[in-house]
Design a protein around this motif. Structure first.
Motif, PDB file in Angstrom:
ATOM      1  N   PRO A 123     -49.475  -3.387 -13.556  1.00  0.00           N
ATOM      2  CA  PRO A 123     -49.501  -4.776 -13.188  1.00  0.00           C
ATOM      3  C   PRO A 123     -50.532  -4.984 -13.165  1.00  0.00           C
ATOM      4  O   PRO A 123     -50.915  -5.782 -12.743  1.00  0.00           O
ATOM      5  CB  PRO A 123     -49.750  -2.965 -11.490  1.00  0.00           C
ATOM      6  CG  PRO A 123     -50.425  -2.062 -12.467  1.00  0.00           C
ATOM      7  CD  PRO A 123     -49.673  -2.490 -14.209  1.00  0.00           C
ATOM      8  N   THR A 124     -51.617  -4.879 -14.269  1.00  0.00           N
ATOM      9  CA  THR A 124     -52.367  -5.928 -14.638  1.00  0.00           C
ATOM     10  C   THR A 124     -52.412  -6.962 -16.026  1.00  0.00           C
ATOM     11  O   THR A 124     -51.766  -6.719 -16.615  1.00  0.00           O
ATOM     12  CB  THR A 124     -53.732  -5.050 -15.226  1.00  0.00           C
ATOM     13  OG1 THR A 124     -53.876  -3.737 -15.148  1.00  0.00           O
ATOM     14  CG2 THR A 124     -54.883  -5.623 -16.082  1.00  0.00           C
ATOM     15  N   HIS A 125     -52.946  -8.293 -15.036  1.00  0.00           N
ATOM     16  CA  HIS A 125     -52.511  -9.452 -15.753  1.00  0.00           C
ATOM     17  C   HIS A 125     -54.228  -9.970 -16.497  1.00  0.00           C
ATOM     18  O   HIS A 125     -54.883  -9.275 -16.416  1.00  0.00           O
ATOM     19  CB  HIS A 125     -53.082 -10.716 -14.409  1.00  0.00           C
ATOM     20  CG  HIS A 125     -53.107 -12.235 -15.093  1.00  0.00           C
ATOM     21  ND1 HIS A 125     -53.428 -12.797 -14.946  1.00  0.00           N
ATOM     22  CD2 HIS A 125     -52.130 -12.378 -15.185  1.00  0.00           C
ATOM     23  CE1 HIS A 125     -53.631 -13.732 -15.484  1.00  0.00           C
ATOM     24  NE2 HIS A 125     -52.830 -13.779 -15.567  1.00  0.00           N
TER      25      HIS A 125
ATOM     26  N   SER B 212     -43.764  -2.950 -24.634  1.00  0.00           N
ATOM     27  CA  SER B 212     -44.866  -2.750 -23.498  1.00  0.00           C
ATOM     28  C   SER B 212     -45.423  -3.993 -22.197  1.00  0.00           C
ATOM     29  O   SER B 212     -44.888  -3.946 -21.177  1.00  0.00           O
ATOM     30  CB  SER B 212     -46.207  -1.497 -23.354  1.00  0.00           C
ATOM     31  OG  SER B 212     -46.794  -2.162 -23.784  1.00  0.00           O
ATOM     32  N   THR B 213     -46.025  -5.106 -23.465  1.00  0.00           N
ATOM     33  CA  THR B 213     -46.042  -6.529 -22.199  1.00  0.00           C
ATOM     34  C   THR B 213     -45.289  -7.153 -21.529  1.00  0.00           C
ATOM     35  O   THR B 213     -44.746  -7.120 -22.649  1.00  0.00           O
ATOM     36  CB  THR B 213     -47.055  -6.870 -23.093  1.00  0.00           C
ATOM     37  OG1 THR B 213     -48.382  -6.007 -23.865  1.00  0.00           O
ATOM     38  CG2 THR B 213     -47.768  -8.196 -22.597  1.00  0.00           C
TER      39      THR B 213
ATOM     40  N   ASP C 220     -47.951 -16.259 -18.214  1.00  0.00           N
ATOM     41  CA  ASP C 220     -49.026 -15.117 -17.546  1.00  0.00           C
ATOM     42  C   ASP C 220     -48.085 -13.703 -18.384  1.00  0.00           C
ATOM     43  O   ASP C 220     -47.338 -13.161 -18.242  1.00  0.00           O
ATOM     44  CB  ASP C 220     -48.675 -14.652 -15.918  1.00  0.00           C
ATOM     45  CG  ASP C 220     -49.072 -16.059 -15.156  1.00  0.00           C
ATOM     46  OD1 ASP C 220     -49.973 -16.720 -15.427  1.00  0.00           O
ATOM     47  OD2 ASP C 220     -48.538 -16.376 -14.084  1.00  0.00           O
ATOM     48  N   LEU C 221     -49.438 -13.101 -18.948  1.00  0.00           N
ATOM     49  CA  LEU C 221     -48.789 -11.867 -18.852  1.00  0.00           C
ATOM     50  C   LEU C 221     -49.929 -10.667 -18.716  1.00  0.00           C
ATOM     51  O   LEU C 221     -50.500 -10.624 -17.953  1.00  0.00           O
ATOM     52  CB  LEU C 221     -49.981 -11.881 -21.017  1.00  0.00           C
ATOM     53  CG  LEU C 221     -49.190 -12.817 -21.772  1.00  0.00           C
ATOM     54  CD1 LEU C 221     -50.205 -13.049 -22.608  1.00  0.00           C
ATOM     55  CD2 LEU C 221     -47.615 -13.644 -21.928  1.00  0.00           C
TER      56      LEU C 221
END
Length: 199
Positions: free
Chosen positions: A162-164, A141-142, A157-158
């Protein structure tokens, strides 16, 4: 019979406020304001110079030797390391010059002021991030957005939806990150690996 005008007379009559020379320190540039026509200024060919003072200038190397040459008239010889590299003349208004960032003003009352213009630091080059891959990591999922900056500088960038979550930076050496049992390893050549903790 009127004596022929000397070079100095001609300079003052046309409004030039400094006589210049060149030294090891460099050329002197002059800012001369617009002036009246030659006929409005009278010149005393035999004006006597009277030494007034020597002023240490802001660069800590140059000196200005100030002379009074007549009513409301002054001259400043500019010296550095034993060599004269220019002069300023004033009659009723300031005279300006600059030499390698040293700014000099001779005022109508014979006062000399100066300041040094500091060199601006060169801006650091802007490194552009170039997106090279968007892999899904081991938890399914990531997502990672993998960017190349230079040959041995990569960033990832992980994101979880939508969350960084984090940015992993490999700049000349490997970088590692971990989030809820998901491990990420980024090499300086751009190789991105991920794995989960064994349960």
């Amino acid at each position: 019979m009127r004596a022929p005008r000397t070079l100095r007379t001609a300079l003052i009559a046309t409004g030039v406020t400094a006589a210049l020379g060149v030294s090891a320190a460099g050329a002197l540039a002059v800012d001369a304001p617009s002036t009246p026509t030659a006929g409005t200024i009278t010149q005393q060919p035999t004006a006597k110079r009277v030494y007034v003072k020597t002023v240490k200038l802001a660069d800590k190397v140059s000196r200005a030797k100030v002379y009074k040459t007549g009513k409301n008239r002054y001259e400043a010889e500019l010296w550095a390391k034993g060599s004269r590299y220019g002069a300023l003349y004033t009659q009723g208004r300031p005279a300006y010059a600059q030499n390698n960032g040293l700014h000099i003003t001779l005022h109508p009352n014979g006062k000399v002021t100066s300041w040094v213009q500091q060199a601006k630091p060169k801006p650091k080059p802007v490194t552009k991030r170039v997106l090279v891959a968007t892999p899904t990591l081991a938890d399914g999922s990531t997502k990672a957005k993998l960017y190349k900056l230079t040959d041995d500088h990569y960033e990832a960038d992980l994101y979880s939806g939508p969350t960084h979550l984090d940015t992993v930076v490999a700049d000349g050496h490997a970088a590692h990150g971990e989030n809820n049992g998901l491990h990420v390893s980024l090499q300086p050549d751009g190789e991105l690996r991920s794995w989960l903790d064994d349960h």
